[in-house]
Write a protein that holds these residues in place. Sequence first.
Motif, PDB file in Angstrom:
ATOM      1  N   LEU A   1       0.825  -1.206   0.000  1.00  0.00           N
ATOM      2  CA  LEU A   1       0.000   0.000   0.000  1.00  0.00           C
ATOM      3  C   LEU A   1       0.862   1.260   0.000  1.00  0.00           C
ATOM      4  CD1 LEU A   1      -2.814  -1.049   2.510  1.00  0.00           C
ATOM      5  CD2 LEU A   1      -2.997  -0.785   0.028  1.00  0.00           C
ATOM      6  N   ALA A   2       1.911   1.255   0.829  1.00  0.00           N
ATOM      7  CA  ALA A   2       2.788   2.425   0.886  1.00  0.00           C
ATOM      8  C   ALA A   2       3.491   2.660  -0.445  1.00  0.00           C
ATOM      9  CB  ALA A   2       3.813   2.248   2.006  1.00  0.00           C
ATOM     10  N   LEU A   3       3.995   1.574  -1.054  1.00  0.00           N
ATOM     11  CA  LEU A   3       4.757   1.731  -2.286  1.00  0.00           C
ATOM     12  C   LEU A   3       3.875   2.003  -3.497  1.00  0.00           C
ATOM     13  CD1 LEU A   3       7.640  -0.859  -1.874  1.00  0.00           C
ATOM     14  CD2 LEU A   3       7.585   1.572  -1.325  1.00  0.00           C
ATOM     15  N   CYS A   4       2.613   1.578  -3.454  1.00  0.00           N
ATOM     16  CA  CYS A   4       1.695   1.951  -4.539  1.00  0.00           C
ATOM     17  C   CYS A   4       1.541   3.466  -4.598  1.00  0.00           C
ATOM     18  CB  CYS A   4       0.332   1.283  -4.331  1.00  0.00           C
ATOM     19  SG  CYS A   4       0.263  -0.441  -4.859  1.00  0.00           S
ATOM     20  N   GLY A   5       1.409   4.073  -3.417  1.00  0.00           N
ATOM     21  CA  GLY A   5       1.341   5.532  -3.390  1.00  0.00           C
ATOM     22  C   GLY A   5       2.612   6.170  -3.910  1.00  0.00           C
ATOM     23  N   CYS A   6       3.750   5.584  -3.571  1.00  0.00           N
ATOM     24  CA  CYS A   6       5.033   6.114  -4.053  1.00  0.00           C
ATOM     25  C   CYS A   6       5.187   5.930  -5.558  1.00  0.00           C
ATOM     26  CB  CYS A   6       6.181   5.441  -3.315  1.00  0.00           C
ATOM     27  SG  CYS A   6       6.278   5.865  -1.555  1.00  0.00           S
ATOM     28  N   ALA A   7       4.628   4.848  -6.097  1.00  0.00           N
ATOM     29  CA  ALA A   7       4.695   4.631  -7.543  1.00  0.00           C
ATOM     30  C   ALA A   7       3.900   5.697  -8.286  1.00  0.00           C
ATOM     31  CB  ALA A   7       4.168   3.237  -7.887  1.00  0.00           C
ATOM     32  N   VAL A   8       2.728   6.013  -7.773  1.00  0.00           N
ATOM     33  CA  VAL A   8       1.941   7.092  -8.373  1.00  0.00           C
ATOM     34  C   VAL A   8       2.699   8.413  -8.292  1.00  0.00           C
ATOM     35  CG1 VAL A   8      -0.204   8.414  -8.197  1.00  0.00           C
ATOM     36  CG2 VAL A   8      -0.238   5.935  -7.868  1.00  0.00           C
TER      37      VAL A   8
END
Length: 441
Positions: free
Chosen positions: A384-391
């Motif tokens: 979840l944290a890295l999905c936000g960072c990918a965006v």
Amino acid sequence: MSDVPLGSMARLRRLAFKQGGGGDAILSFGVRIGGSLVTFLSQLLIARWMGLAEFGIFSNAWVWVTLAGTLAQLGMASSTTRFAAGALERQDLAGVKGIVIFSQLAVFAISLLTTGVIAALVSLPALALTGGQKEALLIGCLCIPLFAQVDIGKGIARADGPAWLAYLPSFMLRPVLFLATLGAFHALGLPINAPAAVWAMLVALLLTWAVQWGVIRHHLGPALQGPPRYEPRAWLGGSWAIVAVDGYFMLVTSIDVMLVNAISGPEAGGAFYAASRLAALVSYVMFAISAISSAQLARLHAAGRHDELTALVKKFVVWSFWPTLLAALLMAAGAPLALGLFGPDFVSASPLLTILLIGLVVQAAAGPTKFLLLMTGEQNHLALALCGCAVLAVILDFVLIVQFGPMGAAVGTTITICVATTAMVWLVRRRLGFWSIIGAR
């Protein structure tokens, strides 16, 4: 694991490496350094043979291969280490064979589908690709299934046995074969352009895959006897979050090159790719630590030995940060000289290299945080944290590249890495109860 009858691979680990994994780290580091030197040499040669524009076309095709090949693995290149290591710990040989077979077949099917989709997109007239760009990308599509299979083999080999042996095929053998194939093309008088370089990579991947699976079958032979047992729901359920995690780490090292090529052109893309590859050289110590950490962390967590887990992570953090900081300072000081090896047109990327190095030093200050969260069952929170960072990476890179060109890509990538590292350190503190950052008590 001292009583596991797994043949020579397990004996090699017991005899050559102590619990702390220092010898394994040194050999893993040596494999990575050796492979990186060959890779660096091949990149220097093709940059000089092809020129800036063709080098940019090749780098764009290759980052598409690595990104698609990583996503097509469904996270199983990492989860196989966790599940196979657990099965070996329990003497569950049927489970070991099941995960080996299932991971190969599932990833092969998904990678074929991915290849077809990308090939169809590349062929669209609306993209207005040049003949060389389209040809390089279409040949790259053939590399995707092989790239994915080599990574799956690396995950399986890493579950039991020294990490250096697991990483030897993909990080040493593949670049050696790539350079040898390019040399053969050059000796035969064939043109060395972007499509030819991708063909050479396809040959290298095919031979690497064949050798790798021969080694795995030899060393894990006793564990692959008898009928397999399949648990696809459990394996995929434990892997979906790793897709997001692996996807983020590949995206943050790929989207900048892709967008620079698309927005600023192949010449700018080639210079940026050279700077990013040089920056990656400083992360080899971090890589060696991460290579040996996953199986050790998984076993300590499974055994409930939290104090030992905490102490080991803090040791890994120290091992990661200080050598990386020193390497980054040396690389920044010699940036013009290092980039000049690619050709005089590449020297202008020196400021980009310095900015990219900052992000890698920040990342090293947290040690193998990604592997720690994956191996302790915290993959959902990490995803979840890295999905936000990918965006964030996509938005930042696009906006900043439009405004500032390749410099914007370097700044966007570095900001994203710093934000992601902060998020992972906070997750470790929140979920596991300690700070995985340099200097923390």
